[in-house]
Design an enzyme around this catalytic site. Structure first.
Site, mmCIF file in Angstrom:
data_model
loop_
_atom_site.group_PDB
_atom_site.id
_atom_site.type_symbol
_atom_site.label_atom_id
_atom_site.label_comp_id
_atom_site.label_asym_id
_atom_site.label_seq_id
_atom_site.Cartn_x
_atom_site.Cartn_y
_atom_site.Cartn_z
ATOM 1 N N ASP A 1 23.311 40.567 45.051
ATOM 2 C CA ASP A 1 23.398 41.574 43.996
ATOM 3 C C ASP A 1 22.612 41.156 42.755
ATOM 4 O O ASP A 1 22.004 40.074 42.710
ATOM 5 C CB ASP A 1 24.864 41.864 43.650
ATOM 6 C CG ASP A 1 25.675 40.613 43.344
ATOM 7 O OD1 ASP A 1 25.100 39.649 42.789
ATOM 8 O OD2 ASP A 1 26.888 40.589 43.652
ATOM 9 N N GLY B 1 25.670 41.162 50.759
ATOM 10 C CA GLY B 1 26.399 40.940 49.519
ATOM 11 C C GLY B 1 25.593 40.455 48.334
ATOM 12 O O GLY B 1 26.136 40.287 47.238
ATOM 13 N N ASN C 1 24.761 36.188 45.908
ATOM 14 C CA ASN C 1 25.936 37.019 45.654
ATOM 15 C C ASN C 1 26.637 36.516 44.403
ATOM 16 O O ASN C 1 27.411 35.554 44.445
ATOM 17 C CB ASN C 1 26.873 36.977 46.866
ATOM 18 C CG ASN C 1 28.022 37.967 46.743
ATOM 19 O OD1 ASN C 1 28.226 38.587 45.699
ATOM 20 N ND2 ASN C 1 28.777 38.134 47.819
ATOM 21 N N GLU D 1 1.536 50.371 47.251
ATOM 22 C CA GLU D 1 1.452 49.743 48.568
ATOM 23 C C GLU D 1 0.424 50.489 49.409
ATOM 24 O O GLU D 1 0.583 51.673 49.685
ATOM 25 C CB GLU D 1 2.809 49.769 49.275
ATOM 26 C CG GLU D 1 2.746 49.126 50.653
ATOM 27 C CD GLU D 1 3.877 49.560 51.582
ATOM 28 O OE1 GLU D 1 4.155 48.824 52.533
ATOM 29 O OE2 GLU D 1 4.455 50.635 51.359
ATOM 30 N N ASP E 1 5.981 52.399 46.750
ATOM 31 C CA ASP E 1 6.066 52.216 48.195
ATOM 32 C C ASP E 1 5.290 53.321 48.919
ATOM 33 O O ASP E 1 5.143 54.437 48.423
ATOM 34 C CB ASP E 1 7.545 52.258 48.613
ATOM 35 C CG ASP E 1 7.738 52.023 50.087
ATOM 36 O OD1 ASP E 1 7.471 50.895 50.534
ATOM 37 O OD2 ASP E 1 8.165 52.960 50.796
ATOM 38 N N ASN F 1 31.937 43.499 44.146
ATOM 39 C CA ASN F 1 31.200 44.692 44.582
ATOM 40 C C ASN F 1 30.710 44.589 46.022
ATOM 41 O O ASN F 1 29.891 45.404 46.465
ATOM 42 C CB ASN F 1 30.022 44.983 43.635
ATOM 43 C CG ASN F 1 28.999 43.848 43.594
ATOM 44 O OD1 ASN F 1 28.863 43.089 44.541
ATOM 45 N ND2 ASN F 1 28.277 43.754 42.486
ATOM 46 N N ASP F 2 31.202 43.616 46.776
ATOM 47 C CA ASP F 2 30.764 43.470 48.171
ATOM 48 C C ASP F 2 31.108 44.696 49.003
ATOM 49 O O ASP F 2 30.394 45.055 49.940
ATOM 50 C CB ASP F 2 31.398 42.232 48.808
ATOM 51 C CG ASP F 2 30.774 40.945 48.298
ATOM 52 O OD1 ASP F 2 29.806 41.028 47.516
ATOM 53 O OD2 ASP F 2 31.253 39.861 48.680
#
Length: 580
Positions: A127, A125, A99, A321, A292, A104-105
């Protein structure tokens, strides 16, 4: 260049579209079922004027204007580096790594607010700034490339920390930072000669995506009278005996209840996804895409997409994937293999689940004819199925699997064996964050979230900081140093990147292979039994002819004779052979 612009606004489908900009013309306007959408094809000449290019909609006296801009291309041959076997990828789940910006939490505009580190399904949290702050640590470890789980906006009501429920394709999630910070991350990596992989999803989006909340047309997603989940049975793509119903449900069924399944046969959606991916490469200078759930979207779309991306950026890395079972099933998703009549994926590489299964087998079972350590041999013997198996991404675990240290029963010898194999085998190795500090956990996704833990020291109030030597236990420091040494050895040894591979049929739980080029020969001995063994090397004369000594890459021990090499139980020796 033809670019299709999607315009979403209230009741606009009967407006007239115009552009007054040098070098830009409206080629075609398409209306769809939903009157809130227009799809506008713009013909943009190479000499189009750089600058704002408003798109104007008029209806009688009513007028609407939408910002659009022609920007100068940043692209250069040395900006998009691609990935290759000289790289070591480090996979990070951004929410769980570090974090770096507590501001920006919690974001007021987002559906899920705040952080709760004691709850696995909530945001914690981590980032982008936290990742940038730890680049020295990663570079020291031997990492060359970062792959982040998706960082685009995931504004779901709950459980969106993982990033696989995108709600805005063009913006970084505000709890991770913003688009400019993502570009800064790419730039900071490139300054170090490191690379960035973006994780993207073509198969589905989050239920709160703005175009799901107001569908352009009924066929934008696959819809059923009641919820239908995919079968997850990839063989139906190529099974000559598959029923139409099974084929359809595999690609059309939803991955999860909150992840609507996109219909890539809709030409506007297909264009939207492809243009978005081109835009991110151009905007951020990406080096590669990891795709993905690659087996689940429409196969014609994925083929067209791969061809388009490689034409636009020949040096761009692409790997999908393919969480499937069977070498032939996996290989058929890769390009130029002639395995499926009339189909070419235009996908250079995949995540090598077959080799993952094989090393897991080798470390957990006694050798049988095809089981245990023999499974590695049989898996590699099928590499003829690929155009280039060296492009495949190899791994010991990831965000969907049990942590590798947990898989081997927290057996340090087996753990080191797996790491040694990963760092010396063909392909592009990937290390999951925290593996170097012996993270444990039973898995991710549908298998539990225990492996998706916070990296201690990534939050300012953490009592322990495992990003530092002082914060690691004696055993963790031993493993960190082990991985650092072999990863950096690999980085500086081209024989382990592009060198040839020769393997010998396993005998008595001993598996031997060589990586070699004109400059170096590396011998790898794997002992999957619990007992120490003495390996007579006369059998390997084909590769050892002329060599009479070796250096142990990990211990730095010099072996003055290599006629017989001793190896402890459940261990691997990596030896650089040479002359006295």
């Amino acid at each position: 260049r033809i670019v299709e612009v999607l315009i979403h606004d209230n009741l606009i489908n009967d407006f007239k579209v115009s552009v007054n900009h040098a070098g830009v013309n409206v080629k075609k306007v398409s209306k769809v079922q939903n009157r809130n959408y227009l799809f506008v094809e713009l013909d943009i000449s190479p000499n189009a004027k750089i600058g704002p290019c408003p798109i104007v909609l008029t209806k009688g006296a009513e007028k609407k204007s939408y910002d659009f801009e022609i920007k100068k291309r940043k692209r250069s041959d040395d900006r998009i580096l691609g990935i290759d076997p000289s790289d070591m990828i480090y996979l990070i789940m951004p929410d769980r790594f570090a974090n770096g910006d507590e501001e920006n939490d919690s974001v007021a505009e987002m559906n899920q607010k705040g952080i709760a580190r004691d709850k696995v399904f909530f945001r914690h949290g981590g980032d982008l700034q936290g990742i940038i702050d730890k680049l020295d640590y990663l570079e020291d470890l031997g990492v060359t490339t970062l792959w982040l789980n998706p960082v685009q906006e995931n504004n779901e009501l709950y459980e969106s920390y993982h990033g696989y429920a995108v709600t805005d394709h063009y913006n970084i999630d505000a709890r991770f930072g913003d688009n400019a910070l993502y570009v800064k991350l790419a730039d900071e990596l490139h300054k170090r000669g490191m690379k960035l992989v973006m994780d993207i999803i073509h198969n589905h989006v989050g239920s709160q995506h703005w175009f799901i909340q107001d569908l352009p047309s009924e066929d934008w997603i696959h819809q059923f009278d009641e919820y239908r989940q995919t079968t997850y049975r990839a063989p139906t793509h190529m099974d000559p005996y598959a029923s139409k119903a099974d084929k359809s449900l595999m690609v059309d069924g939803w991955f999860d209840t909150h992840m609507p399944d996109l219909n890539q046969q809709n030409k506007h959606l297909a264009t939207y996804l492809t243009q978005n991916n081109i835009w991110w490469v151009e905007y951020a200078g990406l080096d590669a895409y990891r795709i993905d759930t690659y087996a689940y979207p429409d196969a014609e779309f994925t083929s067209d997409w791969g061809k388009a991306m490689q034409l636009e950026y020949p040096q761009l890395g692409l790997f999908g994937e393919t969480w499937v079972h069977g070498s032939a099933i996996q290989a058929q998703f890769t390009q130029n293999n002639n395995l499926r009549k009339g189909y070419n994926s235009h996908l250079p590489a995949v995540t090598d689940f077959q080799l993952y299964y094989a090393i897991s087998d080798a470390l957990s079972k006694e050798q049988g004819w095809t089981d245990g350590i023999a499974k590695i041999y049989y898996t590699l013997a099928k590499d003829f199925l690929y155009e280039d198996p060296y492009r495949n991404v190899t791994f010991l675990d990831n965000h969907d699997l049990a942590r590798f240290y947990t898989q081997v029963g927290e057996d340090l010898s087996k753990f080191k064996s797996g790491i040694s194999f990963l760092m010396t085998m063909r392909g592009i190795p990937m290390l999951y964050y925290g593996t170097e500090c012996l993270f444990t956990g039973e898995g991710g996704g549908a298998f539990g979230e225990a492996g998706r833990i916070d990296f201690p020291g990534g939050w300012k109030d953490d009592k322990v900081n495992k990003f530092t030597k002082e914060g690691r236990t004696e055993k963790e420091e031993e493993v960190f140093s082990f991985i650092k040494k072999i990863a950096n050895y690999r980085k500086n040894t081209p024989a382990l990147h592009t060198g040839k591979l020769m393997q010998f049929v396993p005998e008595n739980n001993i598996y031997v292979y060589f990586r070699y080029d004109k400059e170096k020969t590396v011998m790898v001995i794997m002992n999957s039994s619990a007992e120490s063994q003495k390996v007579e090397t006369s059998r390997y004369a084909e590769r050892l002819d002329g060599f009479n000594m070796a250096k142990d890459v990990i211990s730095d021990e010099i072996l003055k004779s290599i006629e017989e090499i001793e190896i402890e139980g459940n261990s691997v020796r990596v030896l650089e052979v040479g002359f006295r």
